[in-house]
Write a protein that holds these residues in place. Structure first.
Motif, mmCIF file in Angstrom:
data_model
loop_
_atom_site.group_PDB
_atom_site.id
_atom_site.type_symbol
_atom_site.label_atom_id
_atom_site.label_comp_id
_atom_site.label_asym_id
_atom_site.label_seq_id
_atom_site.Cartn_x
_atom_site.Cartn_y
_atom_site.Cartn_z
ATOM 1 N N SER A 401 0.925 -1.246 0.140
ATOM 2 C CA SER A 401 0.093 -0.050 0.066
ATOM 3 C C SER A 401 0.848 1.303 0.155
ATOM 4 C CB SER A 401 -0.790 -0.069 1.184
ATOM 5 O OG SER A 401 -0.159 0.186 2.441
ATOM 6 N N GLU A 403 1.985 2.666 2.713
ATOM 7 C CA GLU A 403 1.862 3.149 3.941
ATOM 8 C C GLU A 403 2.834 3.296 5.085
ATOM 9 O OE1 GLU A 403 -1.576 3.339 7.748
ATOM 10 O OE2 GLU A 403 -1.810 2.290 5.794
ATOM 11 N N GLY A 467 -0.343 5.802 1.436
ATOM 12 C CA GLY A 467 -1.423 4.847 1.259
ATOM 13 C C GLY A 467 -2.750 5.532 0.609
ATOM 14 N N THR A 468 -3.613 4.694 0.233
ATOM 15 C CA THR A 468 -5.043 5.383 -0.443
ATOM 16 C C THR A 468 -6.168 4.404 0.219
ATOM 17 O OG1 THR A 468 -4.646 3.526 -2.003
ATOM 18 C CG2 THR A 468 -3.817 5.650 -2.608
ATOM 19 N N ASP A 469 -7.053 5.176 0.259
ATOM 20 C CA ASP A 469 -8.472 4.511 0.812
ATOM 21 C C ASP A 469 -9.140 3.548 -0.325
ATOM 22 O OD1 ASP A 469 -9.624 6.378 -1.204
ATOM 23 O OD2 ASP A 469 -10.218 7.683 0.451
ATOM 24 N N SER A 470 -10.134 3.008 0.154
ATOM 25 C CA SER A 470 -10.986 2.370 -0.933
ATOM 26 C C SER A 470 -11.384 2.966 -2.078
ATOM 27 C CB SER A 470 -12.170 1.617 -0.311
ATOM 28 O OG SER A 470 -13.209 2.670 0.391
ATOM 29 N N TYR A 471 -11.484 4.185 -2.279
ATOM 30 C CA TYR A 471 -11.700 4.781 -3.421
ATOM 31 C C TYR A 471 -10.546 5.475 -4.241
ATOM 32 C CZ TYR A 471 -16.298 5.105 -1.223
ATOM 33 O OH TYR A 471 -17.626 4.633 -0.605
ATOM 34 N N LYS A 475 -4.633 8.945 1.690
ATOM 35 C CA LYS A 475 -5.019 9.065 2.953
ATOM 36 C C LYS A 475 -4.551 10.310 3.536
ATOM 37 C CE LYS A 475 -5.958 3.857 3.854
ATOM 38 N NZ LYS A 475 -5.496 2.744 4.843
ATOM 39 N N LYS A 478 -2.207 11.084 9.705
ATOM 40 C CA LYS A 478 -2.610 11.082 10.874
ATOM 41 C C LYS A 478 -1.392 10.990 12.152
ATOM 42 C CE LYS A 478 -6.455 8.074 9.642
ATOM 43 N NZ LYS A 478 -7.183 6.632 9.829
#
Length: 895
Positions: A401, A403, A467-471, A475, A478
């Motif tokens: 990912s 991340e 990283g990327t989200d489900s779409y 991201k 954080k």
């Protein structure tokens, strides 16, 4: 002190013997532990008087022989017949040892002898001339023999004819060995092997001229490798290290061919033992179609203080596309114990790109590892206080990912469990012990002595990026900064209440501090609830309580049959209760309630930490059953034996806070070991609630309300079996102790005798053991050693009775078959019995070739399908003499 070679030890012994002044050494031990020497030239023919002098040896020199003859005029001494000379741990034996004081020589040799033997096909005697009492030298475990040993104690030069010795697992032979200097030996027509068949070795290295420098090197020219008596390889000259233990040297490469990369040379490099604590290794891999890859490693190690390594590799070409691009990896590890209470560790892995190991590594575990972790940790503890601190810095990168998680730093403080009220047994004075002996000597700890406390504190500073989200959107960054505090109180009853009930309880408290929190509001434009970050101190406090009680019940059932005396049933019931309030309740202030666009009240967590929603007020209960058998010993006075037959455990629980389905599933587990080779286990789960097919879920209605039994929701069965067979012992089989040729000869002889006709001209069918109705069997059965472990597993999931899922498979591990004395086969497999297919299996064949061995590994299918063939010398010092052939993933890249 470094260990000397046998040749060097022999030279040392001869030097000690012949440092004496010319004379005859009589075996007399003085009080000063020295040797008394009588000089031949000081003896008079008509006088027994002799001048004596003392040697400067630190111990006594012993010698013995059946005949000790001294020729004073010729200045010669002869030790004849089982001559022995001993000095310290060194021993020299020979049939004859001569001391020539004129030429300053010591000569150890055998003497000619004749023996008579009989021919196999006649009684005629045959005379053979052999050597009796061949010179033999030993020092501890080092041994050396030769046809003749000659030593000049003036020039300190030696000559050994037809020398044989073994040293560090190897066997050496030389037609002539000459000591030409303090540290130089010349060897003519020498050979070396690790095969213990010295007269006819399976392989050896032969050289016409060799120069040996002990503890340094051996130079030979030319050098020829023989398989049997056939030369297979030759070099004009070669030099080899002659040092024991770790030493510098060239790393022998491995040659091969890959479908994608063509021919290759792998592992060509140099190992440098810099000192006793560090070493360096560099290697080069050359691929015909892709170029060069370099890798290196630096290691250090000082026992009980520090250890570590740094290793990396680099290449200038991408294997799969052929583009010129630098790709590399770097790894390090460090472990430093500064003192018994302070330790520092660090490790890290860095790559040029995410697919480096996926493209270059043949190691399955390395290829499947998709996270890179690097961290540094400092641990400090204080003896006697039960306090310790840990400081950690870490970085984690997900190769899939992208991340990344960085923790800088994480600080932990821990105070281990300790009694609040420490119990100390009072000693008292003599008068007190006399007056209150029972009260003081038999004092027992009170209930408050079993109260313990512990404390932990942690500081976190974590940042997550990438990283990327489900779409597919990136991201957001954080950050998590908080301080956690955790304190716990526990009590375990020091004795049984009422003599049979055990009781334990625990109270746990956690507090977390944050430098920011969340504030929620309804966005009037988007009609969505949004969160804003509010800087400032915020705290989160939680607690929980638990208690448990248990006891044991015993039942004995006499059952006197044979050696069985009784069966015992041990029942262990236990009940536990746990409580935690609902921290999402508004009175705690941890959740913010806000109405959404439809007017429904939503609870939102104000912290960057998960806070459990809903209260927990559970009671759990379980019953453990252990069935045992008691037997008496084989003899009357032998002690009794107790065996565990099987266990059956039941557990369930009830949640008082749940709005429905309060009763937990009934879990059942069973374990049994009927024999040491067989293990059986089973686990089941039953639901007490009915399943509504129309709603496709469980409903809050007990199954017995519908006249049904608890519903099976899952089942796991496992059976493990270990089998083995051993070769029959001698005498159990007609073939025992016979070679295949001897057995076949006996079989043919038996057939010939059975075909002889009787007086009536028909075969003798009345011989004992003859059955006219059964066919004769020429095969007597399988007589081999073998072992295997089988594991059968069955899994059933039936939460939805209409769509149960089943999975059953078998694992074969450690299946070893010893076909013959030299052939071994190992087989492993994972078989999906439901799909009736082999998921993965592998074969390993090994053939013992005396001083060589052959290994063949074959993985026919699966992700790691491959084959590997190797024929190599067994000896570790010659482990690079091998023939290899690879195929599949391990052949470098692809199949």
């Amino acid at each position: 002190m470094k260990k000397l070679s046998p040749v060097s030890l022999f030279i040392l012994l001869l030097t000690v013997i012949l440092l004496l002044p010319p004379g005859v050494a009589h075996a007399q031990t003085s009080t000063q532990d020295t040797l008394e020497i009588i000089r031949p030239d000081s003896l008079q023919a008509d006088s027994l008087e002799a001048d004596t002098q003392k040697s400067d040896f630190d111990t006594t020199l012993f010698y013995d022989a059946r005949i000790i003859d001294t020729d004073v005029k010729a200045r010669m001494t002869y030790l004849i017949g089982e001559a022995v000379v001993k000095y310290r741990t060194m021993t020299l034996t020979a049939e004859k040892i001569t001391l020539d004081f004129n030429n300053n020589l010591l000569i150890a040799e055998g003497v000619p002898d004749t023996i008579y033997t009989f021919n196999e096909d006649s009684t005629e005697k045959k005379m053979e001339i052999t050597q009796k009492g061949t010179p033999f030298f030993s020092d501890g475990g080092d041994k050396m023999s030769g046809y003749q040993m000659i030593y000049n104690y003036r020039s300190e030069k030696a000559r050994i004819i037809r020398c044989r010795t073994d040293y560090e697992g190897g066997y050496y032979y030389g037609e002539h060995i000459k000591k030409v200097g303090d540290k130089v030996l010349n060897v003519s027509h020498g050979w070396y092997t690790t095969c213990d068949k010295e007269d006819d070795p399976h392989f050896h290295f032969r050289s016409r001229r060799m120069k040996v420098i002990p503890k340094s090197m051996v130079v030979a020219k030319p050098i020829v490798m023989y398989i049997g008596n056939i030369p297979v390889a030759a070099l004009p000259f070669a030099f080899f290290p002659n040092k024991g233990g770790r030493h510098s040297g060239v790393i022998i490469p491995r040659y091969g061919q890959s479908y994608q990369e063509g021919r290759y040379i792998q592992g060509l490099g140099y190992y440098w033992a810099t000192n006793d604590y560090t070493d360096v290794q560099t290697r080069m891999n050359y691929y015909d179609r892709s170029g060069i890859m370099l890798d290196g490693r630096f290691r250090y190690n000082k026992r009980y203080v520090l250890s570590g390594n740094v290793e990396g590799s680099i290449t200038n070409k991408e294997f799969t596309t052929g583009r010129k691009v630098k790709r590399w990896d770097l790894r390090f590890y460090h472990n430093h114990t500064i003192d018994p209470t302070l330790r520092v560790t660090a490790n890290g892995t860095f790559l040029s790109d995410d697919s480096f190991y996926k493209n270059y590594s043949s190691n399955i575990n390395q290829r499947l590892t998709r996270q890179l972790r690097s961290n540094a940790t400092v641990n400090k503890s204080w003896t006697g206080s039960k306090n310790s601190i840990t400081v950690n810095v870490s970085h984690v990168r997900d190769l899939e990912s992208g991340e990344q998680t960085v923790t800088m730093p994480q600080f932990s403080f821990r105070h281990s469990q300790r009694q609040i009220f420490k119990f100390e047994k009072q000693k008292g004075t003599m008068r007190t012990r006399q007056r209150r002996r029972d009260e003081i000597e038999d004092a027992e700890p009170r209930w408050y002595h079993s109260i313990y406390y512990s404390y932990n504190s942690q500081l976190f500073n974590t940042i997550r990026t990438g990283g990327t989200d489900s779409y597919g959107a990136p991201k957001p960054k954080k950050e998590d900064r908080r301080v956690d505090h955790s304190a716990s109180l526990s009590m375990s009853s020091p004795s049984k209440f009422f003599g049979w009930l055990g009781w334990n309880q625990s109270l746990s408290y956690q507090e977390r501090w944050f430098d920011k929190s969340l504030d929620y509001s309804l966005d009037t434009e988007t009609k969505k609830i949004v969160a804003d970050t509010v800087s400032g101190f915020a705290s989160l406090r939680t607690f929980s309580y638990s208690t448990s009680a248990n006891t044991k019940l015993y039942g004995m059932f006499p059952f006197a049959i044979g050696r069985i005396q009784a069966f015992r049933h041990v029942v262990t019931p236990s009940v536990s209760f746990s409580y935690q309030p609902d921290f999402s309740d508004p009175r705690w202030g941890y959740y913010q309630e806000i109405a959404d666009s439809t007017g429904v009240i939503q609870k939102n967590n104000r912290f960057f930490y998960s806070v459990g929603r809903g209260a927990r007020r559970n009671i759990s209960f379980s019953v453990s059953n252990l069935f045992q058998m008691k037997t008496r010993g084989k003899e009357e006075d032998a002690k009794e034996n107790k065996y565990d037959l099987f266990n059956i455990d039941f557990s369930s629980g009830y949640n008082f806070e749940a709005d429905s389905l309060n009763l937990a599933n009934l879990s059942t587990s069973m374990r049994a070991n009927p024999t040491r080779r067989l293990s059986i286990s089973a686990r089941t789960s039953h639901s007490f609630y009915a399943f509504d097919w129309s709603q496709n879920r469980q409903v809050n209605q007990y199954v017995w309300d519908k006249g049904m039994l608890p519903r099976l929701t899952s089942l796991n069965l496992s059976l493990s079996l270990r089998l083995e067979g051993k070769r029959k012992s001698a005498g159990d089989d007609a073939r025992s102790g016979k070679t295949d040729g001897e057995f076949i000869a006996d079989y043919q002889t038996a057939n010939q005798l059975s075909s002889e006709v009787t007086d009536e001209g028909s075969p003798d069918v009345f011989q004992e053991g003859y059955d006219r109705f059964q066919a004769e069997e020429d095969f007597g059965g399988l007589d081999i050693s073998w072992s295997t472990s089988l594991s059968f597993n069955f899994n059933l999931s039936s939460y939805d009775p209409r769509r149960p899922t089943k999975r059953y498979y078998m694992d074969i591990s450690g299946m070893k078959v010893k076909l013959t004395k030299n052939w071994d086969i190992n087989y492993q497999a994972h078989i999906d019995l439901r799909k009736k297919q082999i998921v993965r299996h592998s074969f390993n064949f090994r053939r013992d070739l005396h001083c060589w061995e052959m290994i063949f590994r074959w993985v026919p299918s699966g992700l790691g399908r491959e084959f590997y063939l190797r024929i190599n010398v067994k000896a570790t010092q010659l482990q690079d003499i091998k023939v290899e052939k690879r195929g599949g993933r391990s052949s470098i890249l692809h199949y």
